[in-house]
Enzyme design. Structure first.
Site, short mmCIF file in Angstrom:
data_model
loop_
_atom_site.label_atom_id
_atom_site.label_comp_id
_atom_site.label_asym_id
_atom_site.label_seq_id
_atom_site.Cartn_x
_atom_site.Cartn_y
_atom_site.Cartn_z
N GLU A 112 0.88 -1.17 0.00
CA GLU A 112 0.00 0.00 0.00
C GLU A 112 0.90 1.20 0.00
O GLU A 112 1.71 1.37 0.93
CB GLU A 112 -0.78 0.02 1.31
CG GLU A 112 -2.19 -0.41 1.20
CD GLU A 112 -2.88 -0.13 2.51
OE1 GLU A 112 -3.15 1.05 2.77
OE2 GLU A 112 -3.08 -1.09 3.27
N CYS B 276 -1.70 8.91 3.79
CA CYS B 276 -1.63 8.54 2.37
C CYS B 276 -2.87 9.04 1.66
O CYS B 276 -2.85 9.35 0.48
CB CYS B 276 -1.52 7.05 2.14
SG CYS B 276 -1.13 6.08 3.54
#
Ligand code: FAD
Length: 1012
Positions: free
Chosen positions: A770, A804
């Site tokens: 990720e 993020c």
């Protein structure tokens, strides 16, 4: 804003009210006890039934809210379309978007102008209905290009629809300006006629419409508008008594953009002088000034404000009796609020005016409690409970008549009759109140009694400012439980309409926040427990833990230690993998429960080690708890052996188990949630785990590992290996015993890991990565700028932009860009940057010097290549603070790299929104996307076109919830599967198909025995 007023200084916070989340039944029982013997309900019905009959005999005109909502209830497609158009259409500046919005909303509804009843307002009714139905003939379909003729037709229809909505809105606004409103008020007073008792008659409380302030400029505008209104209402005279004169209602959230508990010091220092300026004006003119009631998390703060103002009123205007506030009966603390207000009045030797309302934000309060995992609801969950509370509060107000002039605001005939009964029994002075545009019919009847006075809450404003207010009223009137709604429906029997709410105690009609999630496969997952930071009782344990917590020292692992740990884990795999999945799940679930119970301690750790603000810490601990519970359930549900069909004489079964030793490498920005999520997913699926936390945050990880062992994870199944990525991380990835890698971090490091895995000999192992994103938010001109700015500020600057999912690129339509940019500029000025341990801090430091230097290098480049839109002033000396800032770029492709900090880039767009989406896709990342539009079909089209993992429409784009918004992207943003989603665990597993020839021992016994 300059004022000559002496300073207000924040008093120490004190708990004035009981706990907001007490069991509802207990609170209702208390209210019922207070009403014991106070009311004769048959007499209430006898008084109110003739009012109902009279109103029903003279139905409201078609265009009135009641009729319109009967025709198009908000539960229907037509009603919803009407509400959405009412909310958005009037503010859209460009024709193209107005056409698209109208087509989108009306396209999904069945309006029919033939249904319009005959009556005095046939023309108006005809206009709105035919505008709506005509639209369907002329407006381009959502996907269809508009031809020139169709466009001409479309413009006309949009204009007619705008007109219809303006007319609808006008039902609720007394005037566009205060003078226009006062003129209208005079006409209404004349129409009512004279000959009334003293104190009776019609008076008004003016409300200057608008969204809450987002900026200092907004607050200044509202302050000027309130001041101007008071001057106009006063008209240069001193009123005989505030109880009989027109007055004003003010919203504190309009006068200060940070009217919130966390900004207590500033509320006193900045908001109070503004309110005081208005108080002085109202007191000199002897008018009623009422502070409107807002959300429940501002309730205690509003009492502190009242107290501070009262102290100064007592010395400056001791004889003035016009100061007051609104109290919402739907709050579980309502009765205590009334007692506290009376206490404050007595303490300062004053008399207040208190408006009792039921409350206008019920749906929002319920949602907030569920989202935040609160331990209950701050409002009642049954309408009858609110009604009971209202009556108990009314009785309390009447009892406090020496220090309170009660103002009962309701449109409910039963409630009105009950109030009149109680007030008359005590011979109390009071007034009734209603909203302009509502309850006119009932009050026409009630005011036939010349002793009853009524004040009308009268919104004043332009159409643009009306929208949010209008939608609130549409919702209020549209709700099935609403009295006004039922009054308009002759199908509801009078006895039912006026049924007594007393003695009605029921269980909550929907689950408590903790029981939010429905059972899945027989498993019930509890929601993680949050904390209401505005509630002293809930914040105290966090404050204590913050003071007491020490971050543990964690030694770095040597290469030899890595090797030893891998050997131990490898040896431990068979045993852990053999533990039945239900047992493994039980251990992980236990870990979740332990963590849930230790929220304060882990929050303390996160503040100290990762420098996160308290609000972010609570959210992070909750996410980690959710991961434990969700993956435990998922493992139990998904990892069961599955029988597969096949020919007779053979059994086939698919089995799922762990792969071996999983290496979990996590980042510092979610040192608990991402760390725990990776580790428990791997453990739940039967893997042993070598966990490498970020170098900056090993302490949080160490505590989590201890907790997992405490919950029952064997020592040989989990090892913490702290150290640099280049050595410890690299050694783990390169180790031949590694059966899989789960990584969250930068795209660049993900590539290094991928190459290292590809380069080594031995098993081919999966990589779950990720990584980051260049996350954009597309805003069109139907969006509400205030909502956009709220979402932008949260998404771009919260957690100092170190998520993020954080917003990096705002792409806003040219026609509204100036306004949105100005608001962002103003909102940036209101942020507080500093020590994350302080509740008032919005934005803390960035994680380390390297991050700080990187961001500063980017800022130097922006200085050369972009235009500064706004920047927060940093007043704190705390280290590594980056001032949140917004910069305007010329085009989307000017943004090249992910900058992990509180820096927002803005680009304007015009023309084809789908082309904008393609440009964003071309950036190559695909993590999160925000879309702000009221054109539903446009949002769906963009989402389909977007190559991103998480799309958020009309909200912020951070804070994905486990099992609700599975998180993770594509392209440069990661491999998937999504964390917190139903497909995640499979990637940690190996599969085995077991086929057994059941006929091997000579023949097919089952077939012969008829067991097929
Ligand atoms: C003069 C005036 C001033 C006002 N000022 C304010 C203000 O400052 N702040 C504010 O918040 N509101 C304010 N309001 C709005 C007010 O809250 C609503 O108009 C009022 O709730 C409608 O109540 P009712 O008695 O007319 O209708 P009813 O139909 O009898 O009651 C509707 C109310 O019941 C409550 N309710 C509905 N469903 C449920 C449920 N399932 N569980 C629990 N409760 C439920 C809600 O409060 C809802 O608004 C004001 C209203 C007036 C008339």
């Amino acid at each position: 804003m300059a004022t000559s007023t002496p300073q207000f200084v924040a008093s120490p916070q004190q708990a004035r009210l009981p706990y907001p989340y007490r069991p509802e039944a207990d609170v209702v029982a208390q209210a019922l006890a207070a009403l014991e013997g106070q009311l004769t309900w048959p007499a209430v019905i006898a008084a109110a039934a003739p009012w109902v009959d009279a109103v029903r005999d003279k139905p409201a005109p078609f265009w009135a809210m009641e009729s319109l909502l009967r025709e198009y209830p908000i539960s229907s497609a037509e009603g919803l379309a009407l509400m959405r158009l009412a909310e958005a259409l009037l503010r859209v500046p460009d024709v193209e978007t107005a056409i698209a919005l109208t087509a989108d909303q009306l396209g999904r509804a069945e309006f029919d102008s033939d249904n319009v009843a005959d009556g005095p307002h046939k023309m108006l009714a005809g206009l709105s209905a035919s505008a709506i139905s005509l639209s369907k003939k002329f407006l381009p379909g959502a996907d269809e290009e508009a031809g020139i003729l169709k466009r001409l037709g479309a413009k006309t229809v949009v204009a007619a629809t705008v007109r219809a909505i303006q007319l609808l809105g006008r039902q609720f606004v007394l005037g566009r300006t205060i003078n226009e409103a006062m003129g209208e008020a005079d006409s209404q007073r004349k129409a009512l006629g004279g000959g009334r008792a003293e104190g009776a008659g019609l008076r008004f409380s003016y409300d200057m419409l608008g969204e809450g302030a987002r900026t200092e400029k907004d607050a200044e505008r509202y302050l000027a508008s309130y001041a101007n209104a008071i001057t106009a209402i006063a008209g240069g005279r001193v009123a005989a008594a505030p109880q009989t004169a027109d007055g004003i209602s003010i919203k504190l959230s309009a006068l200060f953009s940070r009217y919130e508990d966390a900004q207590r010091e500033r509320v006193f220092a900045e908001l109070l002088p503004r309110v005081w300026a208005l108080v002085e004006q109202a007191a000199r003119a002897n008018l009623n000034l009422t502070i409107d009631a807002e959300e429940s998390d501002r309730l205690e703060l509003s009492l502190d404000v009242l107290d501070a103002l009262a102290a100064r009123i007592a010395t400056t205007f001791p004889a003035w009796q016009g100061f007051g506030l609104a109290v919402q009966a739907y709050q579980t603390r309502a009765l205590a609020v009334i007692d506290e207000v009376a206490r404050i009045a007595r303490q300062h030797g004053l008399r207040f005016m208190v408006r009792l309302v039921k409350g206008a934000y019920w749906d929002g309060e319920v949602k907030r409690a569920q989202e935040s995992g609160l331990s209950g609801y701050p409002v009642f969950t049954h309408k009858q409970h609110t009604d009971i509370s209202y009556l108990a509060c009314a009785r309390a107000l009447i009892q406090h008549a020496d220090v309170i002039f009660p103002q009962f605001a309701t449109h409910n005939a039963g409630t009105i009759a009950a109030i009149l009964q109680m007030a008359r029994a005590k011979n109390a002075a009071f007034e009734m109140q209603r909203l302009h545009g509502m309850g006119e019919g009932v009050y026409r009847e009630v005011m036939k009694d010349p002793a009853v006075g009524c004040r009308v809450y009268a919104p004043v404003g332009e159409h643009r400012d009306l929208l949010a207010y209008l939608v609130r009223r549409l919702l209020e009137n549209g709700a099935n439980s609403s009295f006004v709604h039922q009054l308009a429906d002759k199908g509801v029997e009078v006895d039912l309409l006026l049924a007594s709410p007393l003695a009605w105690v029921g269980p909550a009609p929907f689950p408590q926040p903790v029981d939010l999630f429905p059972a899945e496969g027989g498993l019930v997952r509890r929601n993680s427990t949050g904390a209401d930071l505005a509630c002293l009782a809930e914040r105290a344990p966090l404050d204590r833990a913050l003071a007491a917590t020490r971050v543990p020292e964690v030694a770095e692992a040597t290469t030899a230690a890595v090797d030893q740990a891998m050997a131990r884990l490898d040896a431990g795999f068979d045993a852990w993998n053999a533990v039945p999945v239900t047992e493994r799940a039980a251990i992980i679930r236990r870990a979740g429960d332990l963590l849930d119970a230790r929220l304060p301690e882990f929050c303390g750790l996160l503040v100290k080690e990762a420098h996160k603000t308290l609000g972010d810490c609570v959210a992070e601990v909750r996410e980690a708890v959710d991961f434990c519970r969700y993956y435990a359930d998922q493992a139990q549900l998904k990892l069961q052996a599955q029988a597969l069909p096949g020919p007779t004489g053979e059994s086939n079964e698919l089995r799922i188990h762990g792969r071996g030793v999983f290496v979990c490498i996590s980042p510092w920005n979610f040192p608990l949630a991402i760390f725990a999520g990776q580790v428990v997913a791997a453990l739940a699926t039967g893997n042993c785990v070598a966990a490498k936390p970020a170098e900056q945050t090993p302490g949080v990880a160490a505590r989590m590992v201890e907790l997992l062992h405490e919950a029952g994870v064997p020592a040989d199944a989990l090892a913490l290996l702290h150290g640099p990525g280049e050595t410890v991380g690299a050694a783990l990835v390169a180790d031949p015993r590694t059966a899989g890698v789960c990584f969250t971090g930068s795209t660049q490091v993900a590539r290094i890991i991928q190459r290292a895995l590809a380069a080594k000999n031995g098993p081919i192992v999966p990589l779950i990565a990720e990584t980051g994103g260049l996350n954009a938010m597309i805003v069109d001109s139907s969006a509400l700028p205030e909502q956009v700015v709220d979402a932008v500020v949260q998404s771009a600057f919260r957690s100092a932009g170190q998520r993020c999912s954080a917003l990096r690129l705002l792409v806003v339509h040219e026609s509204i860009a100036d306004g949105v940019i100005e608001m962002i500029h103003g909102a940036l000025a209101e942020l507080r940057v500093g020590d994350p341990a302080e509740l008032a801090t919005d934005v803390g430091p960035v994680i380390d010097q390297e991050a700080y230097d990187n961001i500063n290098r980017h800022l130097e480049r922006l200085q050369r290549e972009a235009r500064l839109v706004g920047r927060t002033v940093v007043r704190s000396g705390f280290p590594r603070l980056i001032a949140p800032a917004a910069w305007e770029l010329d085009k989307i492709s000017d943004l090249k790299d992910e900058i992990f900090g509180p820096i927002l880039h803005i680009v304007r767009w015009n023309g084809d929104v789908e082309a904008v989406m393609r440009e964003i896709n071309a950036l190559g990342y695909g993590l999160t996307l925000g879309i702000q539009t009221r054109i539903d079909s446009r949002a769906l089209r963009l989402a389909k076109l977007a190559r991103v993992g998480n799309v958020y429409v009309n909200r912020n784009m951070i804070g994905a919830v486990v099992g609700v918004q599975p998180f993770g992207g594509e392209g440069l943003s990661g491999t998937g599967p999504k964390a917190g989603g139903p497909h995640y665990l499979y990637r940690f597993c190996a599969e085995q198909t077991l086929t057994i020839n059941t006929a091997a021992a000579g023949g097919n016994a089952a077939l012969l025995a008829g067991l097929h």
